[in-house]
Design a protein around this motif. Structure first.
Motif, PDB file in Angstrom:
ATOM      1  N   GLU A   1      23.517   6.519 116.221  1.00  0.00           N
ATOM      2  CA  GLU A   1      22.397   5.739 115.703  1.00  0.00           C
ATOM      3  C   GLU A   1      21.210   5.916 116.633  1.00  0.00           C
ATOM      4  O   GLU A   1      21.332   5.753 117.839  1.00  0.00           O
ATOM      5  N   PHE A   2      20.078   6.262 116.059  1.00  0.00           N
ATOM      6  CA  PHE A   2      18.849   6.438 116.828  1.00  0.00           C
ATOM      7  C   PHE A   2      17.874   5.349 116.400  1.00  0.00           C
ATOM      8  O   PHE A   2      17.503   5.258 115.242  1.00  0.00           O
ATOM      9  N   THR A   3      17.460   4.522 117.365  1.00  0.00           N
ATOM     10  CA  THR A   3      16.578   3.401 117.043  1.00  0.00           C
ATOM     11  C   THR A   3      15.137   3.647 117.468  1.00  0.00           C
ATOM     12  O   THR A   3      14.252   2.897 117.064  1.00  0.00           O
ATOM     13  N   ASN A   4      14.891   4.688 118.272  1.00  0.00           N
ATOM     14  CA  ASN A   4      13.531   4.973 118.726  1.00  0.00           C
ATOM     15  C   ASN A   4      12.807   5.827 117.684  1.00  0.00           C
ATOM     16  O   ASN A   4      12.605   7.020 117.857  1.00  0.00           O
ATOM     17  N   VAL A   5      12.413   5.207 116.588  1.00  0.00           N
ATOM     18  CA  VAL A   5      11.715   5.891 115.500  1.00  0.00           C
ATOM     19  C   VAL A   5      10.220   5.739 115.734  1.00  0.00           C
ATOM     20  O   VAL A   5       9.700   4.633 115.819  1.00  0.00           O
ATOM     21  N   LEU A   6       9.519   6.858 115.846  1.00  0.00           N
ATOM     22  CA  LEU A   6       8.090   6.843 116.142  1.00  0.00           C
ATOM     23  C   LEU A   6       7.232   6.830 114.886  1.00  0.00           C
ATOM     24  O   LEU A   6       6.147   6.258 114.871  1.00  0.00           O
ATOM     25  N   LEU A   7       7.718   7.484 113.811  1.00  0.00           N
ATOM     26  CA  LEU A   7       6.923   7.613 112.593  1.00  0.00           C
ATOM     27  C   LEU A   7       7.861   7.802 111.417  1.00  0.00           C
ATOM     28  O   LEU A   7       8.903   8.453 111.555  1.00  0.00           O
ATOM     29  N   THR A   8       7.514   7.237 110.279  1.00  0.00           N
ATOM     30  CA  THR A   8       8.250   7.491 109.039  1.00  0.00           C
ATOM     31  C   THR A   8       7.261   7.861 107.952  1.00  0.00           C
ATOM     32  O   THR A   8       6.128   7.389 107.935  1.00  0.00           O
ATOM     33  N   ASP A   9       7.714   8.708 107.039  1.00  0.00           N
ATOM     34  CA  ASP A   9       6.894   9.112 105.897  1.00  0.00           C
ATOM     35  C   ASP A   9       7.764   9.001 104.655  1.00  0.00           C
ATOM     36  O   ASP A   9       8.787   9.680 104.550  1.00  0.00           O
TER      37      ASP A   9
ATOM     38  N   MET B   1      11.804  11.958 102.249  1.00  0.00           N
ATOM     39  CA  MET B   1      11.479  11.062 103.347  1.00  0.00           C
ATOM     40  C   MET B   1      11.897  11.733 104.650  1.00  0.00           C
ATOM     41  O   MET B   1      12.954  12.342 104.731  1.00  0.00           O
ATOM     42  N   TYR B   2      11.044  11.615 105.650  1.00  0.00           N
ATOM     43  CA  TYR B   2      11.375  12.129 106.968  1.00  0.00           C
ATOM     44  C   TYR B   2      10.917  11.141 108.025  1.00  0.00           C
ATOM     45  O   TYR B   2      10.175  10.209 107.746  1.00  0.00           O
ATOM     46  N   ALA B   3      11.394  11.373 109.249  1.00  0.00           N
ATOM     47  CA  ALA B   3      11.030  10.500 110.358  1.00  0.00           C
ATOM     48  C   ALA B   3      10.929  11.344 111.625  1.00  0.00           C
ATOM     49  O   ALA B   3      11.554  12.391 111.737  1.00  0.00           O
ATOM     50  N   ILE B   4      10.121  10.876 112.560  1.00  0.00           N
ATOM     51  CA  ILE B   4      10.038  11.471 113.887  1.00  0.00           C
ATOM     52  C   ILE B   4      10.784  10.525 114.823  1.00  0.00           C
ATOM     53  O   ILE B   4      10.432   9.354 114.920  1.00  0.00           O
ATOM     54  N   VAL B   5      11.822  11.045 115.495  1.00  0.00           N
ATOM     55  CA  VAL B   5      12.707  10.229 116.309  1.00  0.00           C
ATOM     56  C   VAL B   5      12.717  10.771 117.733  1.00  0.00           C
ATOM     57  O   VAL B   5      12.664  11.979 117.948  1.00  0.00           O
ATOM     58  N   GLU B   6      12.774   9.851 118.699  1.00  0.00           N
ATOM     59  CA  GLU B   6      12.898  10.259 120.096  1.00  0.00           C
ATOM     60  C   GLU B   6      14.385  10.269 120.456  1.00  0.00           C
ATOM     61  O   GLU B   6      15.055   9.233 120.425  1.00  0.00           O
ATOM     62  N   ILE B   7      14.899  11.461 120.785  1.00  0.00           N
ATOM     63  CA  ILE B   7      16.306  11.635 121.152  1.00  0.00           C
ATOM     64  C   ILE B   7      16.346  12.265 122.530  1.00  0.00           C
ATOM     65  O   ILE B   7      15.900  13.401 122.710  1.00  0.00           O
ATOM     66  N   ALA B   8      16.855  11.543 123.502  1.00  0.00           N
ATOM     67  CA  ALA B   8      17.009  12.026 124.883  1.00  0.00           C
ATOM     68  C   ALA B   8      15.688  12.542 125.442  1.00  0.00           C
ATOM     69  O   ALA B   8      15.632  13.584 126.076  1.00  0.00           O
ATOM     70  N   GLY B   9      14.603  11.821 125.162  1.00  0.00           N
ATOM     71  CA  GLY B   9      13.308  12.180 125.721  1.00  0.00           C
ATOM     72  C   GLY B   9      12.537  13.221 124.935  1.00  0.00           C
ATOM     73  O   GLY B   9      11.416  13.558 125.304  1.00  0.00           O
TER      74      GLY B   9
ATOM     75  N   ALA C   1      20.623  18.372 118.815  1.00  0.00           N
ATOM     76  CA  ALA C   1      20.057  17.483 119.835  1.00  0.00           C
ATOM     77  C   ALA C   1      20.674  17.843 121.178  1.00  0.00           C
ATOM     78  O   ALA C   1      21.757  18.435 121.233  1.00  0.00           O
ATOM     79  N   ASN C   2      19.995  17.483 122.262  1.00  0.00           N
ATOM     80  CA  ASN C   2      20.596  17.678 123.583  1.00  0.00           C
ATOM     81  C   ASN C   2      21.940  16.973 123.616  1.00  0.00           C
ATOM     82  O   ASN C   2      22.140  15.976 122.940  1.00  0.00           O
ATOM     83  N   LYS C   3      22.845  17.487 124.420  1.00  0.00           N
ATOM     84  CA  LYS C   3      24.246  17.039 124.424  1.00  0.00           C
ATOM     85  C   LYS C   3      24.367  15.521 124.435  1.00  0.00           C
ATOM     86  O   LYS C   3      23.853  14.849 125.306  1.00  0.00           O
TER      87      LYS C   3
END
Length: 103
Positions: A34-42, A1-9, A22-24
């Motif tokens: 915790e990253f909540t901006n998940v764009l896609l999951t597979d 399983m993988y996901a595409i996440v938005e981290i610091a833009g 990830a950027n600092k």
């Protein structure tokens, strides 16, 4: 399983059990992030696409190293026949994060 996440833009592909740079990020070694901006999951071929984010899905991780310096980037500017030359450079700061779970 993988996901595409938005981290610091920036959009980053993450998989559980692997680490990313990830950027600092603010935090100390061992802190949970915790990253909540998940764009896609597979999940084994079942793709869930968000509009713009997938609801109810978050990615959790742990900070392994709070500051890692990346490769040196050289910025060189020149104007021909004018005698203008300027050399500058920097090393980007990253945070090493271990991805623990997606879901």
């Amino acid at each position: 399983m993988y996901a595409i996440v938005e981290i610091a833009g920036q959009q980053t592909k993450v998989e559980s059990g692997k680490f990313i740079y990830a950027n600092k990020l603010s935090g100390n070694e061992g802190d949970a992030v915790e990253f909540t901006n998940v764009l896609l999951t597979d999940d084994n071929g079942t793709v869930t696409l968000g509009a713009p984010f997938v609801s109810g899905v978050k990615v959790t991780g742990k900070i392994l190293t709070p500051m890692v310096k990346g490769d040196k980037v050289i910025v060189f500017k020149k104007k021909r026949r004018k005698g203008y030359r300027k050399k500058n450079g920097h090393r980007q700061q990253f945070t090493k994060v271990l991805i623990e779970s997606i879901g």
